[in-house]
Structures are given as C-alpha cells and as structure tokens.
Design a protein around this motif. Structure first.
Motif, short mmCIF file in Angstrom:
data_model
loop_
_atom_site.label_atom_id
_atom_site.label_comp_id
_atom_site.label_asym_id
_atom_site.label_seq_id
_atom_site.Cartn_x
_atom_site.Cartn_y
_atom_site.Cartn_z
N ARG A 52 -3.29 40.89 25.67
CA ARG A 52 -2.64 41.89 24.82
C ARG A 52 -1.26 41.45 24.36
NH1 ARG A 52 -6.48 43.65 27.55
NH2 ARG A 52 -7.70 45.47 26.99
N GLY A 53 -0.91 40.20 24.61
CA GLY A 53 0.33 39.65 24.06
C GLY A 53 1.58 39.94 24.87
N LEU A 54 1.41 40.45 26.08
CA LEU A 54 2.58 40.66 26.94
C LEU A 54 3.03 39.31 27.53
CD1 LEU A 54 1.11 43.50 26.85
CD2 LEU A 54 2.26 43.96 29.03
N SER A 55 4.25 39.28 28.03
CA SER A 55 4.70 38.11 28.79
C SER A 55 4.34 38.32 30.26
CB SER A 55 6.20 37.92 28.63
OG SER A 55 6.48 37.52 27.30
N THR A 56 4.15 37.20 30.96
CA THR A 56 3.71 37.30 32.35
C THR A 56 4.47 36.31 33.23
OG1 THR A 56 1.93 35.69 31.99
CG2 THR A 56 1.36 38.02 31.72
N GLY A 57 4.63 36.69 34.49
CA GLY A 57 5.30 35.81 35.44
C GLY A 57 4.70 35.92 36.83
N VAL A 58 4.76 34.82 37.56
CA VAL A 58 4.31 34.77 38.95
C VAL A 58 5.40 34.05 39.75
CG1 VAL A 58 2.62 33.78 40.55
CG2 VAL A 58 1.84 34.79 38.39
N VAL A 59 5.97 34.77 40.72
CA VAL A 59 7.05 34.23 41.54
C VAL A 59 6.65 34.38 43.00
CG1 VAL A 59 9.47 34.55 42.23
CG2 VAL A 59 8.82 34.83 39.83
N THR A 60 6.78 33.32 43.78
CA THR A 60 6.38 33.39 45.18
C THR A 60 7.23 32.48 46.04
OG1 THR A 60 4.54 33.00 46.74
CG2 THR A 60 4.56 31.65 44.75
N ASN A 61 7.35 32.82 47.34
CA ASN A 61 7.99 31.89 48.27
C ASN A 61 6.95 31.06 49.01
OD1 ASN A 61 7.03 33.82 50.10
ND2 ASN A 61 8.88 33.84 51.35
N MET A 62 5.70 31.13 48.53
CA MET A 62 4.61 30.32 49.06
C MET A 62 4.23 29.28 47.99
SD MET A 62 3.96 31.40 52.07
CE MET A 62 2.28 30.91 52.51
N PRO A 63 3.32 28.34 48.31
CA PRO A 63 2.87 27.41 47.27
C PRO A 63 2.28 28.17 46.07
CG PRO A 63 2.19 26.63 49.42
CD PRO A 63 2.77 28.00 49.63
N ILE A 64 2.56 27.69 44.88
CA ILE A 64 2.14 28.38 43.66
C ILE A 64 0.61 28.41 43.52
CG2 ILE A 64 2.19 26.35 42.11
CD1 ILE A 64 3.66 29.81 41.25
N TRP A 65 -0.08 27.47 44.22
CA TRP A 65 -1.55 27.44 44.17
C TRP A 65 -2.17 28.28 45.28
CZ3 TRP A 65 -3.56 25.91 48.74
CH2 TRP A 65 -2.74 25.13 49.59
N ASP A 66 -1.35 28.89 46.15
CA ASP A 66 -1.88 29.62 47.30
C ASP A 66 -2.64 30.87 46.83
OD1 ASP A 66 -2.33 29.79 50.03
OD2 ASP A 66 -0.42 30.76 50.47
N ALA A 67 -3.36 31.49 47.76
CA ALA A 67 -4.33 32.52 47.37
C ALA A 67 -3.72 33.68 46.57
CB ALA A 67 -5.01 33.06 48.63
N LYS B 220 6.57 43.71 23.51
CA LYS B 220 5.30 44.30 23.96
C LYS B 220 5.30 44.60 25.46
CE LYS B 220 2.25 42.39 20.47
NZ LYS B 220 1.26 41.33 20.17
N GLY B 221 6.23 43.99 26.20
CA GLY B 221 6.31 44.26 27.63
C GLY B 221 5.93 43.05 28.45
N TYR B 222 5.90 43.26 29.76
CA TYR B 222 5.56 42.14 30.65
C TYR B 222 4.89 42.61 31.92
CZ TYR B 222 9.86 43.41 33.22
OH TYR B 222 10.83 44.08 33.93
N PHE B 223 4.21 41.66 32.56
CA PHE B 223 3.68 41.86 33.91
C PHE B 223 4.23 40.75 34.80
CE2 PHE B 223 0.51 40.60 37.18
CZ PHE B 223 0.65 41.72 37.99
N LEU B 224 4.84 41.15 35.90
CA LEU B 224 5.38 40.17 36.85
C LEU B 224 4.82 40.47 38.23
CD1 LEU B 224 7.39 37.99 37.87
CD2 LEU B 224 9.13 39.80 37.96
N MET B 225 4.31 39.43 38.89
CA MET B 225 3.90 39.54 40.29
C MET B 225 4.86 38.71 41.14
SD MET B 225 2.45 38.56 43.30
CE MET B 225 1.94 36.86 43.01
#
Ligand SMILES: [Zn+2]
Length: 376
Positions: A128-143, A246-251
């Motif tokens: 839907r054209g939103l921006s997205t982010g994934v931030v973690t203190n674990m490996p980026i490929w982790d579950a 359009k907004g964003y989703f961040l995990m």
C-alpha cells in the motif's frame, strides 16, 4: 497565470496530498484510524519478567511505562503444533494472522513438506506504499525480524532469509533495517559470490554498521555484531519513516530472554524507556503496541520492600550456592513457557485490545486500525 502562481498551486496540491488520510477534528480529538503502527516485540517478555524488571529497576510495582498503557489484553501464544512456541511460530502468528508450526517463518505447512507463504502485515504495508522498518538487538535474519519479510520452512535457513530480504514480494521491501549479524551476512552473500555492501547497494540501500547512518534520508541497512544504543536508533528510524505521508509500519524487537537474568531484565528496561520516548514523539495517529511472542520461565521468588531490590539481587547472587539461574530473589527455569503474555496498546485501534485472545488477533487489530481488509 504566472510561473509563480503555478508554483504556489503546485505547492498547495503537494500539501493536500501529504495530509493524513483521515480527518482530524479541529479540537484535536484522536483520529479514528491509524496512519502509522509501531509494534514493540519483547522477545520472551512474559508477565513475570516485566514484573521482576520493573521492581528491580524502580523499587515500585507496576512502574514500567508499558504497565501504564491504556488498553491491555492477554494473548495466547501456542503454535499450530506445540503448546509452547518458539519465536518463529509466535511472531508469524502476530505478523500474518495464522498459527503455524514451530520453526516456520510466515508460512504454513503444505503437503509433502512444502510450505505456503502467508502475507505479513509488513507486506500489506509495503503493497500500500507505506514505509517500513525492522529494528532488533538480535541478528536481522533471526526468527522475529524474519517473520516480517521472509517465508521459509525453517528459521535456520539464514541464506534464504537474506535473499528474501532483498527480493521483496511487495513494494520495495523493508526500507530501514537495523540489527546484528554482519558476519552472518558476509558468509551468506559470499555463497552468491557477492558481499553485503554490494548486494544492499544494488537494492538501493545505504549500508554500514553505525545506526547514525539512518539519519540521512533514504533507505538504509545497518548490520553490526555489537550492541548499540536503542533510543537514538529508533528515533532516527521513525524520523525517516515518518517522511512518508501514507504512513509507516515499524517493528522493534528487543530480546528479553532471561537465561541470563541480568541481561534480560536490563533489556526490558531499555525497551520500556524506548516505548516511553516513542510514545511522546509518535503523534496521535500512531497505534503503539507492545507484546511478547512467548513467555519465559523466570519468577521473582522473594525480596523485602524496605531495601533496594537490585542490591538484594546482587547480594543473593553472590552467596555461596547461588547460580546464575537461581538465587534467593530470582528463580529461572531455562525454557520458553506456555502461559498468556500481555498485549498493551495506545492510539487509534487500541481499544480492540482487551480480554483473552489468540496471538493471531493482533494481526487483525493492526489491519483494522489501518482500515484494511484481509486478503489471502
Ligand atoms: Zn522468542
């Protein structure tokens, strides 16, 4: 019409286009729909862990910011095949609305050992054209991070998870990635005859190991092997994602496993401070959720109210016979556990979070907060 007046009209049009999708009342009343969603995932952050961390840090019960959030429910975390889940099935349920088998990443078991990928909430947002982010203190490929953007039969398939990170099924993939696993990335990309630097650059990312990189506009991937300060990294990420009208989703995932209790409890406080800070800056059109993918076998087993708990813990841990896992203050059974975890919410759509429910409902909560409908 002069060039100047055309310019003014264009500028006005751009401003209209940038206005939030929903109308906001003049009196500043909260919007009905969310424009942005931030999902804070305390990995293994069960109720007993939150309880112990809050008392240890502040010497007061229910002193966490999380414990002040206005809407709270209790989420069942069981997997499709097991009562006690791992992070893969736990996070896949939250991100896709489907319970799956332990070890599977945003995919359902199919005949003959095959899998059926199921669309993640992050993919809905990208589509839907939103921006997205994934931030973690674990490996980026982790579950947990992987369940946002990858679909694999087993969480161990690091190479495939890195490949899928850069070959998104919807939109242009995760816009901002921050996590550990730099050495893992070097090893995985080498198998395809390339480097993470080259592969991420080709996919339009600025790539490096310093979270400050995110402050410059555009897509960024930060991979490192050392810890980093969470609040500046998350603030910089939100600053970039929020540029999209359009907004964003961040995990944001922060590991709260308490096999080493001091580390896990410290991480609870770090994430709690992060949520407090983000809640102050995120804006009324942002749904903020906190939950855990599963609980963990930590219990506070004693403690006096008239002395600092951190001191009591240190003294108990130093006594002969005390182990890392067990002393007079904290007892740890080194295992994921099956009881419900809390989901806490604030912002548009947060009032859906109440009572007991399945973890899959958190997917519905996010979808409904945005006004989107479920497609399979
Ligand atoms: Zn987990």
């Amino acid at each position: 019409m002069t060039m100047r007046s055309i310019g003014i009209m264009l500028a006005a049009g751009a401003m209209l286009a940038a206005a939030p999708a929903q109308a906001r009342n003049d009196d500043g009343a909260a919007p009905q729909r969310a424009r942005n969603i931030i999902l804070f995932l305390g990995d293994a952050g069960g109720v007993p862990t939150l309880n112990a961390a809050g008392i240890m840090a502040h010497d007061r019960p229910q002193s966490l910011f999380i414990q002040s959030m206005p809407h709270v429910g209790l989420s069942d975390t069981s997997a499709l095949d097991n009562w006690v889940t791992d992070s893969a099935a736990g996070m896949s349920a939250i991100m896709t609305g489907h319970k799956t088998n332990s070890g599977m990443i945003s995919a359902l078991p199919a005949a003959d050992g095959a899998i059926t990928p199921v669309k993640s909430f992050l993919e809905y947002a990208e589509q839907r054209g939103l921006s997205t982010g994934v931030v973690t203190n674990m490996p980026i490929w982790d579950a947990t991070p992987a369940a946002c953007f990858a679909h694999v039969a087993t969480r161990k398939d690091k190479d495939q998870i890195f490949r899928q990170m850069l070959t998104p099924r919807f939109g242009n993939g995760v816009d901002i990635l921050i996590g550990k696993g730099q050495a893992d990335a070097v090893a995985s990309f080498a198998k395809d005859g390339t480097t993470p630097q080259a592969a991420f650059a080709r996919a339009g990312y600025r790539f490096g190991d310093d979270p400050a990189l995110v402050k410059d506009s555009g897509r960024a991937a930060v991979l490192r092997d050392a810890d980093y300060a969470p609040i500046p990294a998350v603030e910089a990420t939100i600053g970039q994602l929020a540029r999209n009208p359009k907004g964003y989703f961040l995990m944001v995932e922060w590991d709260m496993h308490t096999d080493k209790p001091e580390n896990g409890l410290k991480h609870v406080i770090e994430m709690d401070e992060m949520i407090r800070r983000v809640s102050a800056i995120a804006g009324k059109d942002t749904l903020i959720l906190f939950t855990a993918d599963h609980s963990f076998g930590l219990r506070m087993t004693s403690g006096k109210r008239n002395a600092p708990m951190a001191q009591q813990y240190a003294a108990a841990a130093a006594k002969p016979g005390a182990t890392v896992a067990s002393n007079a203050i904290i007892g740890v059974e080194d295992s994921h556990t099956g009881e419900e975890v809390i989901a806490a919410a604030a912002g548009p759509g947060a009032d859906q979070v109440h009572g007991f429910f399945a973890n899959t409902r958190l997917f519905d909560v996010m979808l409904k907060a945005m006004g989107w409908t479920k497609e399979d």
